[in-house]
Design a protein around this motif. Structure first.
Motif, PDB file in Angstrom:
ATOM      1  N   LYS A 180      40.915  49.744  29.511  1.00 28.20           N
ATOM      2  CA  LYS A 180      40.134  50.638  30.388  1.00 28.20           C
ATOM      3  C   LYS A 180      41.052  51.315  31.403  1.00 28.20           C
ATOM      4  O   LYS A 180      40.934  52.525  31.654  1.00 28.20           O
ATOM      5  N   GLU A 192      41.827  43.029  34.850  1.00 25.76           N
ATOM      6  CA  GLU A 192      41.643  44.480  34.733  1.00 25.76           C
ATOM      7  C   GLU A 192      40.405  44.944  35.496  1.00 25.76           C
ATOM      8  O   GLU A 192      40.452  45.932  36.242  1.00 25.76           O
ATOM      9  N   ASP A 193      39.302  44.241  35.324  1.00 27.30           N
ATOM     10  CA  ASP A 193      38.066  44.620  36.027  1.00 27.30           C
ATOM     11  C   ASP A 193      38.242  44.536  37.544  1.00 27.30           C
ATOM     12  O   ASP A 193      37.695  45.361  38.284  1.00 27.30           O
ATOM     13  N   LEU A 226      40.726  47.655  38.598  1.00 29.55           N
ATOM     14  CA  LEU A 226      40.534  48.984  38.020  1.00 29.55           C
ATOM     15  C   LEU A 226      40.195  50.033  39.079  1.00 29.55           C
ATOM     16  O   LEU A 226      40.812  51.101  39.140  1.00 29.55           O
ATOM     17  N   GLU A 227      39.222  49.751  39.920  1.00 33.07           N
ATOM     18  CA  GLU A 227      38.796  50.734  40.915  1.00 33.07           C
ATOM     19  C   GLU A 227      39.892  50.975  41.935  1.00 33.07           C
ATOM     20  O   GLU A 227      40.190  52.123  42.309  1.00 33.07           O
ATOM     21  N   PRO A 273      41.035  40.423  30.875  1.00 33.42           N
ATOM     22  CA  PRO A 273      39.858  41.263  31.172  1.00 33.42           C
ATOM     23  C   PRO A 273      39.383  41.129  32.609  1.00 33.42           C
ATOM     24  O   PRO A 273      39.027  42.131  33.249  1.00 33.42           O
TER      25      PRO A 273
END
Length: 256
Positions: A116, A150-151, A154-155, A147
């Motif tokens: 992502k 990353e989450d 990400l923002e 994961p």
């Protein structure tokens, strides 16, 4: 002019936003152009990573392109083909072979472990330093935690400046890492080293990669020596210069 004055106020405001006779409009347009150029440069760099990664994958799959069909079955054919491809890319891009290897590694890690964020990076929404920080940090995490990492970042990756983002991402890594800190430290300490790098005007950099407690003790000692020397009545050096001179004398054996 009279026809313009008869336009609704909202339309007049819209027209003024594009009128470069006004300094505030010129400034706003300059900022917008800088932003567009920055996003374009990020996308171009991401495209470069994609091309390097794809080329090296092809070289590994079809080594005969570099070694010939009669040599393609030899044990080291794939490795030789990859090295040859890296050397060719490095020459074309005027970069070092190590830089090409690093960029290929960044691309592979981001695509596989942070898909992502990788696509946000390809769209120009994540800066190059932040993408590199993610690649470096996520590569050190167990696969099952990627994961969540990353989450969590990400923002922030698309919003924070590199120094602040790296601090945030490092904190997330520490929170998510499943391996005990003591074991990670033991393994990392095996990589301690000293690196010398020549610089301009007869100067050079000397880097030490050390366990944090050793580095803190060394820095505290240099501070103590520098502050002691600074009390001399004829001392004109700054504390930074005194620290550097004290470190050079100690490492060169001048201080015994």
């Amino acid at each position: 002019m009279e026809a313009l004055l008869e336009l609704p106020e909202e339309q007049l405001r819209d027209l003024r936003l594009l009128d470069e006779r006004f300094p505030d409009v010129r400034i706003e347009l300059g900022m917008a152009r800088a932003e567009v150029a920055a996003r374009a440069s990020i996308r171009a760099y991401a495209d470069q990573l994609v091309a390097i990664d794809a080329t090296l994958r092809e070289a590994r799959e079809f080594p005969e392109v570099f070694v010939g069909s009669d040599q393609a079955g030899l044990p080291d054919a794939v490795e030789f083909a990859e090295r040859a491809a890296i050397a060719d890319i490095a020459m074309r891009l005027a970069l070092s072979e190590q830089t090409i290897r690093s960029q290929a590694h960044e691309a592979a890690v981001l695509m596989e472990r942070a898909p992502k964020l990788w696509w946000a990076f390809r769209d120009g929404e994540v800066s190059i330093p932040n993408a590199r920080a993610v690649a470096e940090l996520i590569a050190t995490l167990p696969a099952e935690t990627c994961p969540a990492f990353e989450d969590a970042v990400l923002e922030a990756a698309g919003r924070l400046a590199p120094a602040r983002f790296r601090a945030r991402a490092r904190a997330v890594r520490e929170r998510l890492h499943t391996e005990a800190l003591a074991e990670r430290h033991r393994r990392s300490a095996e990589d301690r080293r000293v690196h010398f790098e020549p610089d301009l005007d007869g100067m050079a950099w000397l880097y030490l990669y050390l366990p944090a407690d050793s580095a803190r003790r060394a820095m505290a000692h240099l501070d103590h020596v520098a502050k002691s020397l600074a009390t001399a009545p004829d001392e004109s050096r700054t504390l930074s210069q005194l620290r550097a001179d004290a470190a050079a004398d100690a490492l060169a054996g001048v201080l015994g």
